[in-house]
Enzyme design. Structure first.
Site, PDB file in Angstrom:
ATOM      1  N   SER A 142      -0.092  28.785  88.906  1.00 24.97           N
ATOM      2  CA  SER A 142      -0.243  27.915  87.733  1.00 24.97           C
ATOM      3  C   SER A 142      -1.685  27.477  87.521  1.00 24.97           C
ATOM      4  CB  SER A 142       0.641  26.679  87.898  1.00 24.97           C
ATOM      5  OG  SER A 142       0.153  25.836  88.912  1.00 24.97           O
ATOM      6  N   THR A 151       0.095  23.097  86.797  1.00 17.61           N
ATOM      7  CA  THR A 151      -1.275  22.593  86.643  1.00 17.61           C
ATOM      8  C   THR A 151      -1.567  21.761  87.875  1.00 17.61           C
ATOM      9  OG1 THR A 151      -0.985  22.403  84.241  1.00 17.61           O
ATOM     10  CG2 THR A 151      -2.656  20.986  85.196  1.00 17.61           C
ATOM     11  N   THR A 205      -5.920  24.372  85.140  1.00 19.98           N
ATOM     12  CA  THR A 205      -4.657  25.113  84.943  1.00 19.98           C
ATOM     13  C   THR A 205      -4.898  26.513  84.386  1.00 19.98           C
ATOM     14  OG1 THR A 205      -2.478  24.937  83.893  1.00 19.98           O
ATOM     15  CG2 THR A 205      -4.345  24.330  82.545  1.00 19.98           C
ATOM     16  N   ARG A 258      -4.248  30.074  73.170  1.00 19.72           N
ATOM     17  CA  ARG A 258      -3.545  28.779  73.231  1.00 19.72           C
ATOM     18  C   ARG A 258      -4.278  27.867  74.226  1.00 19.72           C
ATOM     19  NH1 ARG A 258      -1.033  25.698  77.627  1.00 19.72           N
ATOM     20  NH2 ARG A 258       0.649  24.463  76.747  1.00 19.72           N
ATOM     21  N   ASP A 295      -3.113  20.840  77.157  1.00 19.81           N
ATOM     22  CA  ASP A 295      -3.664  19.486  77.233  1.00 19.81           C
ATOM     23  C   ASP A 295      -4.749  19.341  78.291  1.00 19.81           C
ATOM     24  OD1 ASP A 295      -1.681  19.992  79.192  1.00 19.81           O
ATOM     25  OD2 ASP A 295      -1.400  17.843  79.526  1.00 19.81           O
ATOM     26  N   THR A 346       0.651  16.781  84.118  1.00 20.72           N
ATOM     27  CA  THR A 346       1.024  18.187  84.219  1.00 20.72           C
ATOM     28  C   THR A 346       2.324  18.361  83.438  1.00 20.72           C
ATOM     29  OG1 THR A 346       2.267  17.796  86.261  1.00 20.72           O
ATOM     30  CG2 THR A 346      -0.023  18.446  86.514  1.00 20.72           C
ATOM     31  N   GLY A 347       2.651  19.609  83.134  1.00 22.06           N
ATOM     32  CA  GLY A 347       3.871  19.843  82.357  1.00 22.06           C
ATOM     33  C   GLY A 347       3.531  20.298  80.951  1.00 22.06           C
TER      34      GLY A 347
HETATM   35  N1  GLY Z   1      -0.198  21.075  81.144  1.00 23.66           N
HETATM   36  C1  GLY Z   1      -0.678  22.378  81.173  1.00 23.66           C
HETATM   37  C2  GLY Z   1      -0.519  23.101  79.908  1.00 23.66           C
HETATM   38  O1  GLY Z   1       0.366  22.829  79.131  1.00 23.66           O
HETATM   39  O2  GLY Z   1      -1.317  23.992  79.675  1.00 23.66           O
END
Ligand code: GLY
Length: 357
Positions: free
Chosen positions: A86, A206, A224, A234, A237, A257-258
């Site tokens: 990740s 992440t 990440t 893309r 966050d 994270t998430g």
């Molecule tokens: N939180 C990591 C992402 O959505 O890229």
């Protein structure tokens, strides 16, 4: 206020204003001089994949390292680890099979941040983000420009796609269905398009670390490979200051994270720090971020049959006093704390119980 008093008031505030304007930006050295002779209890918080990273972070902080140097050295361990799919090297690629990384750093004492997004072929985007902070007048570099900047600073280009990650990508590609991110024209009421809870290891994994050093200065970093098999370009966050991380040296530091899209739409990390400024504990502030994500999501495809946000988003926060907390929308999340002695795994507060069907 009479005239004399008003003149005095203006004079006093003007002097104070000039003093404030002409004071140098507070660097960690200046902050260190101000707290000379006094050391503070260090603390560091991370996502669940950060055990070794936290150990490194704390080892450096105890030796007197600035929190920013320490958190970046910590996350570098995870960026270098091919088994963490990740983050960094070995991270899952985009839908074309190319690894694109995002990272950001924030240095509390100087109130500066730096970040890179969609950077390819560079193993340690967090180091490049730190250089954006230290060696440019900018905050965020993306894609080709970020790569050129990294190469200008001597970073080697490397193939980041491991066989394990390529095989996971191939499996996803061979099973393409509605599990990609392209949505046809649709209504906000649609529930059966863009389903992204996946059998094919589509993760948002992440690492985030926030830390306080011996001088009571805060810094943080989030890094990440982003959403697995994302549309090329893309950006999640993690490299967006205020979304995937935020820090105010007078208040606290937070990160997440998430599902990054939730934080991009809610500026969750900035909100957590602001809620802590208003007196909320780190855990209360993290729960408020979960509530905000839940409350503001109106897209049916992202909600379950009970109207609950389907995805996991975890928040981590520490305040200036060394208090800490974490929360996830869903039961079962954990975070890690290093209190200067050892790494402890702690259950996150949560909004939704898993068996609450
Ligand atoms: N939180 C990591 C992402 O959505 O890229």
């Amino acid at each position: 206020m009479n005239n004399l008093n008003r003149r005095e008031f203006i004079k006093t505030t003007a002097v104070a204003g000039v003093a404030a304007l002409t004071s140098p930006v507070l660097s960690s050295e200046i902050a260190s001089a101000q707290t000379k002779g006094k050391t503070f209890k260090p603390i560091a918080i991370s996502s669940g994949n950060g055990t070794k990273a936290l150990e490194k972070t704390m080892e450096l902080i105890k030796k007197g390292s600035d929190a920013l140097d320490a958190v970046v050295a910590g996350v570098n361990i995870v960026e270098d680890d091919p088994n963490d799919m990740s983050v960094g090297y070995g991270g899952l690629p985009n839908e074309d099979g190319v690894v694109e990384l995002d990272a950001a750093v924030w240095h509390g004492p100087s109130f500066r941040g730096g970040s890179v997004a969609s950077i390819r072929n560079i193993k340690n985007p967090s180091k490049v983000a730190k250089l954006v902070l230290e060696r440019t007048d900018h905050v965020l570099l993306v894609g080709e420009g970020a790569l050129k900047f990294a190469k200008a600073h001597g970073f080697p280009e490397e193939n980041l796609l491991t066989d394990k990650a390529r095989e996971a990508w191939l499996k996803w590609k061979e099973n393409l269905s509605k599990e990609d991110d392209w949505l046809p024209p649709h209504s906000i009421e649609d529930t059966d398009i863009g389903e992204i809870i996946s059998k094919y290891t589509r993760t948002y994994g992440t690492i985030h670390i926030s830390a306080i050093d011996l001088n009571n200065n805060l810094s943080c970093c989030t890094t990440t490979s982003g959403l697995a098999f994302k549309i090329p370009g893309r950006v999640g966050d993690s490299p967006i200051i205020g979304a995937g991380l935020f820090c105010d040296n007078e208040v606290g530091s937070a990160g997440s994270t998430g599902r990054g899209e939730a934080n991009l739409l809610n500026l969750s990390s900035a909100m957590i720090v602001e809620w802590m400024r208003q007196g909320k504990s780190p855990e209360q502030a993290c729960i408020m971020a979960c509530e905000r994500v839940q409350h503001r999501c109106k897209e049916k495809r992202l909600l379950d049959e009970k109207g609950r946000f389907k995805h996991g988003v975890t928040f981590y926060a520490i305040n200036k006093d060394g208090e800490y907390g974490g929360a996830n929308l869903w039961e079962g999340g954990t975070y890690l704390i290093h209190d200067g002695t050892e790494v402890k795994k702690i259950e996150c507060a949560f909004l939704h119980k898993r068996d609450d069907k």
